[in-house]
Design a protein around this motif. Structure first.
Motif, PDB file in Angstrom:
ATOM      1  N   GLY A 102     106.119  13.981  -1.231  1.00 40.50           N
ATOM      2  CA  GLY A 102     106.585  13.120  -0.301  1.00 40.50           C
ATOM      3  C   GLY A 102     107.624  11.947  -0.648  1.00 40.50           C
ATOM      4  O   GLY A 102     108.156  11.342  -0.170  1.00 40.50           O
ATOM      5  N   ILE A 103     108.271  12.609  -1.808  1.00 42.44           N
ATOM      6  CA  ILE A 103     109.343  11.850  -2.467  1.00 42.44           C
ATOM      7  C   ILE A 103     110.816  12.367  -2.495  1.00 42.44           C
ATOM      8  O   ILE A 103     110.557  13.700  -2.769  1.00 42.44           O
ATOM      9  CB  ILE A 103     108.902  11.319  -4.106  1.00 42.44           C
ATOM     10  CG1 ILE A 103     107.624  10.620  -4.402  1.00 42.44           C
ATOM     11  CG2 ILE A 103     110.224  10.705  -4.596  1.00 42.44           C
ATOM     12  CD1 ILE A 103     107.526   9.416  -3.431  1.00 42.44           C
ATOM     13  N   THR A 104     111.665  11.920  -2.126  1.00 41.19           N
ATOM     14  CA  THR A 104     112.961  12.821  -1.768  1.00 41.19           C
ATOM     15  C   THR A 104     114.018  12.300  -3.034  1.00 41.19           C
ATOM     16  O   THR A 104     114.186  11.013  -3.379  1.00 41.19           O
ATOM     17  CB  THR A 104     113.714  12.389  -0.581  1.00 41.19           C
ATOM     18  OG1 THR A 104     112.605  12.838   0.522  1.00 41.19           O
ATOM     19  CG2 THR A 104     114.915  13.317  -0.248  1.00 41.19           C
ATOM     20  N   ILE A 105     114.551  13.133  -3.570  1.00 43.89           N
ATOM     21  CA  ILE A 105     115.548  13.050  -4.806  1.00 43.89           C
ATOM     22  C   ILE A 105     116.942  13.622  -4.140  1.00 43.89           C
ATOM     23  O   ILE A 105     117.228  14.825  -3.979  1.00 43.89           O
ATOM     24  CB  ILE A 105     115.207  13.536  -5.930  1.00 43.89           C
ATOM     25  CG1 ILE A 105     113.818  13.236  -6.316  1.00 43.89           C
ATOM     26  CG2 ILE A 105     116.410  13.141  -7.189  1.00 43.89           C
ATOM     27  CD1 ILE A 105     113.377  14.058  -7.454  1.00 43.89           C
ATOM     28  N   ALA A 106     118.008  12.571  -4.336  1.00 44.43           N
ATOM     29  CA  ALA A 106     119.246  12.872  -3.793  1.00 44.43           C
ATOM     30  C   ALA A 106     120.076  13.587  -5.170  1.00 44.43           C
ATOM     31  O   ALA A 106     120.084  12.882  -5.976  1.00 44.43           O
ATOM     32  CB  ALA A 106     120.026  11.776  -2.878  1.00 44.43           C
ATOM     33  N   ASP A 164     123.518   4.963   4.264  1.00 43.04           N
ATOM     34  CA  ASP A 164     123.416   5.172   5.486  1.00 43.04           C
ATOM     35  C   ASP A 164     122.224   5.957   6.003  1.00 43.04           C
ATOM     36  O   ASP A 164     121.651   5.930   7.024  1.00 43.04           O
ATOM     37  CB  ASP A 164     124.882   5.701   6.272  1.00 43.04           C
ATOM     38  CG  ASP A 164     125.870   4.855   6.202  1.00 43.04           C
ATOM     39  OD1 ASP A 164     125.546   3.427   5.986  1.00 43.04           O
ATOM     40  OD2 ASP A 164     127.088   4.809   6.145  1.00 43.04           O
ATOM     41  N   ASN A 165     121.811   7.091   5.298  1.00 45.19           N
ATOM     42  CA  ASN A 165     121.096   8.134   5.507  1.00 45.19           C
ATOM     43  C   ASN A 165     119.736   7.778   4.898  1.00 45.19           C
ATOM     44  O   ASN A 165     118.799   8.875   4.915  1.00 45.19           O
ATOM     45  CB  ASN A 165     121.829   9.392   5.600  1.00 45.19           C
ATOM     46  CG  ASN A 165     122.647   9.677   6.344  1.00 45.19           C
ATOM     47  OD1 ASN A 165     122.411  10.244   7.593  1.00 45.19           O
ATOM     48  ND2 ASN A 165     123.784   9.542   6.052  1.00 45.19           N
ATOM     49  N   LYS A 166     119.604   6.807   4.115  1.00 45.63           N
ATOM     50  CA  LYS A 166     118.539   6.545   3.355  1.00 45.63           C
ATOM     51  C   LYS A 166     117.110   6.786   4.296  1.00 45.63           C
ATOM     52  O   LYS A 166     116.144   7.607   3.857  1.00 45.63           O
ATOM     53  CB  LYS A 166     118.439   5.257   2.790  1.00 45.63           C
ATOM     54  CG  LYS A 166     117.110   4.937   2.029  1.00 45.63           C
ATOM     55  CD  LYS A 166     116.975   3.516   1.245  1.00 45.63           C
ATOM     56  CE  LYS A 166     115.992   2.951   0.821  1.00 45.63           C
ATOM     57  NZ  LYS A 166     114.734   2.998   1.822  1.00 45.63           N
ATOM     58  N   ASP A 167     116.852   6.272   5.305  1.00 47.45           N
ATOM     59  CA  ASP A 167     115.821   6.381   6.144  1.00 47.45           C
ATOM     60  C   ASP A 167     115.748   7.605   6.667  1.00 47.45           C
ATOM     61  O   ASP A 167     114.420   8.086   7.170  1.00 47.45           O
ATOM     62  CB  ASP A 167     115.659   5.020   7.220  1.00 47.45           C
ATOM     63  CG  ASP A 167     115.800   3.711   6.434  1.00 47.45           C
ATOM     64  OD1 ASP A 167     115.181   3.549   5.382  1.00 47.45           O
ATOM     65  OD2 ASP A 167     116.129   2.710   6.992  1.00 47.45           O
ATOM     66  N   THR A 168     116.691   8.101   7.173  1.00 51.14           N
ATOM     67  CA  THR A 168     116.780   9.393   7.906  1.00 51.14           C
ATOM     68  C   THR A 168     116.215  10.434   7.038  1.00 51.14           C
ATOM     69  O   THR A 168     115.227  11.228   7.472  1.00 51.14           O
ATOM     70  CB  THR A 168     118.180   9.638   8.193  1.00 51.14           C
ATOM     71  OG1 THR A 168     118.878   8.831   9.146  1.00 51.14           O
ATOM     72  CG2 THR A 168     118.210  11.094   8.942  1.00 51.14           C
ATOM     73  N   TYR A 169     116.571  10.579   5.775  1.00 47.50           N
ATOM     74  CA  TYR A 169     115.851  11.634   4.757  1.00 47.50           C
ATOM     75  C   TYR A 169     114.917  11.147   3.869  1.00 47.50           C
ATOM     76  O   TYR A 169     114.440  11.788   3.176  1.00 47.50           O
ATOM     77  CB  TYR A 169     116.986  12.144   4.056  1.00 47.50           C
ATOM     78  CG  TYR A 169     117.971  12.915   5.158  1.00 47.50           C
ATOM     79  CD1 TYR A 169     117.718  13.980   5.867  1.00 47.50           C
ATOM     80  CD2 TYR A 169     119.380  12.537   5.235  1.00 47.50           C
ATOM     81  CE1 TYR A 169     118.430  14.748   6.704  1.00 47.50           C
ATOM     82  CE2 TYR A 169     120.137  13.162   6.021  1.00 47.50           C
ATOM     83  CZ  TYR A 169     119.829  14.299   6.691  1.00 47.50           C
ATOM     84  OH  TYR A 169     120.616  14.886   7.587  1.00 47.50           O
TER      85      TYR A 169
END
Length: 532
Positions: free
Chosen positions: A151-155, A245-250
């Motif tokens: 459930g956690i996303t790392i860029a 800009d895409n924090k919430d998208t991904y």
């Protein structure tokens, strides 16, 4: 393990062989030991100003111009600043700055503008190149607290991500953007980003020994570095703006930047500033400290970003013991702030090899230490999604094991990452903290050509012994010699570097002796010993 300073030579063994080693060493040239912090003299960055002074009138410079006004809200003000002489290549969205290609005359003209804050070169940024999970205790944390990063996303802001590798395939990579070649599907033509992503969140499907810290975390790949591992500062800024800009998208929670510049930064540069903005937008930014140590003032950008978690590199017990890697960059920053923030494993880390499907490769560097912390943060956030950036930092730093000087220092930051304790605190539970080697810190001071003798008792042969000595500055030259109970030398380090490290596997319990010797100069030193 116990350690004490020997204040009398009575009953000491005769130390053999070190006299010859000392006599063979050459005195370093003082000019090679001189380190100074970068100081701004005007609005033009010193490095850029030096180049402009030597340039011809027609030469063009790729620069980033920082403004005192809000560019996005006052475009007319920007038009007034620019006049008719040139147009910007890009106006940045989240920092008051623009990118432009300028002649020396245009740079000097902008230097006189009241609305111009400062001008810096759009420099090149480069990459900062199995047992770590055990000894930094994230493996036990996953098992004991049933966490995996789900459930956690790392860029991963890097050279790309090879999502065909078994450890990163399937639905692991949930987002992608390429600021180098504009390719729409994930790839990695250099390999660094894949290795980094695998350390943070690899599944270990190719080989379970090499799974990442948070194996069920998702990955967003942001390619900002080319096949040589390089990219411009402006290119990386664009990548971070895309993340915001895409924090919430991904559903991006964490950004890892295993990249940086050489030299000393004060954190006012554009890349450091946009990292701070990303933190303000709710992204926890983890950055590698750089590989320019052990001298002071070697924290570049974006490692100097005030709000980022800056990570230095240490070896683990599986690699001959806990010791700070010589190459790990040191503070302070150019404006005298203490960085790095924390130390994590970065020595001989094995992880996914790009474009191989299931192979692995071993690299060392602060590039490897940074994603280890990013993965640890993912476990912490899975345990408690409400943790803020400052709370995450507080837990990481307060749970770390203090090394070097008291509190936070320019070599170790707050100290050695203790993943189990950090995750346990984040989860607000109690656990059985894994056993690690005993660590003892001492400090001392020497006059020229004098020495300190430390006696330490080893009572457990389960661990290697690692001794790290760091002197306070580069103008002095202290060396490290290790002897057994009979006075036989069993290891030494007598370089002209600011740090000396010796690791060995003890064959018997009992007393050993550490000699810290001043080959040149007087000053202070810190001694860290890890073992059984």
């Amino acid at each position: 393990m116990k350690i004490k300073r020997i204040d009398s030579e009575k009953n000491l063994p005769t130390f053999r062989a070190s006299d010859e080693l000392k006599s063979q060493k050459q005195t370093p040239q003082p000019d090679n030991q001189r380190i100074t912090a970068y100081q701004k003299q005007n609005k033009i960055q010193q490095q850029l100003e030096d180049k402009v002074k030597k340039s011809v009138a027609t030469e063009l410079f790729d620069v980033i111009v920082h403004l005192n006004c809000d560019v996005q809200k006052d475009l007319k003000r920007l038009d007034k600043i620019l006049g008719n002489s040139f147009k910007p290549k890009k106006v940045f969205k989240y920092i008051n700055a623009f990118l432009a290609e300028l002649t020396p005359a245009q740079i000097r003209k902008l230097n006189t503008q009241q609305d111009v804050k400062f001008i810096e070169e759009n420099i090149e940024i480069h990459i900062n190149l199995d047992t770590a999970n055990k000894w930094f205790s994230t493996e036990r944390a996953r098992e004991d607290f049933q966490l995996s990063g789900r459930g956690i996303t790392i860029a991963i802001v890097d050279t790309g991500v090879d999502n065909e590798h078994m450890d990163l395939s399937g639905n692991k990579v949930v987002g992608w953007s390429d600021f180098v070649n504009g390719v729409e599907s994930p790839y990695d033509d250099q390999g660094h980003g894949t290795h980094v992503a695998s350390i943070a969140a690899g599944t270990g499907d190719g080989n379970y020994r090499y799974h990442g810290v948070a194996p069920e975390a998702s990955i967003v790949g942001v390619k900002v570095l080319d096949r040589t591992g390089s990219g411009s500062m402006s290119q990386i800024i664009e990548g971070i703006e895309w993340l915001i800009d895409n924090k919430d998208t991904y559903n991006i929670h964490i950004a890892n930047l295993s990249l940086g510049s050489v030299g000393s930064s004060d954190g006012l540069d554009a890349l450091s500033q946009v990292c701070n903005v990303a933190v303000d937008h709710g992204i926890i930014v983890v950055v590698s400290a750089g590989n320019s140590g052990p001298n002071r003032y070697t924290i570049g950008t974006p490692a100097a970003a005030e709000k980022a978690i800056t990570v230095g590199s240490m070896a683990d017990v599986g690699e001959r013991g806990f010791f700070l890697n010589l190459y790990s960059s040191r503070g302070p920053t150019a404006d005298e702030r203490i960085k790095p923030d924390i130390i994590a494993p970065g020595h001989r880390i094995t992880a996914a090899r790009a474009n191989s499907r299931s192979d692995y490769i071993t690299f060392s560097g602060t590039s490897m230490a940074s994603p280890y912390v990013a993965g640890t943060v993912a476990l912490m956030l899975e345990a408690d999604r409400e943790l803020t950036n400052n709370q995450i930092k507080g837990i990481l730093f307060e749970s770390s094991q203090d090394w070097g000087g008291p509190d936070k220092d320019i070599d170790y930051g707050y100290g050695r990452l203790q993943g189990y304790q950090a995750v346990m605190t984040a989860a607000d539970v109690r656990g059985d903290i894994p056993e690690t080697p005993t660590h003892i810190s001492q400090n001392g001071s020497l006059q020229n050509r004098s020495q300190d003798i430390w006696q330490y008792a080893v009572n457990n042969l389960s661990y290697p012994v690692s001794i790290t000595m760091i002197q306070e500055n580069e103008r002095i030259d202290f060396d490290l010699y290790i002897y057994d109970s009979n006075g036989n030398i069993i290891g030494y380090s007598n370089s002209t570097d600011r740090q000396e490290t010796v690791s060995f596997v003890p064959r018997r319990t009992g007393n050993y002796f550490i000699e810290v010797y001043s080959f040149h100069g007087s000053g202070h030193y810190f001694l860290d010993v890890s073992g059984g």
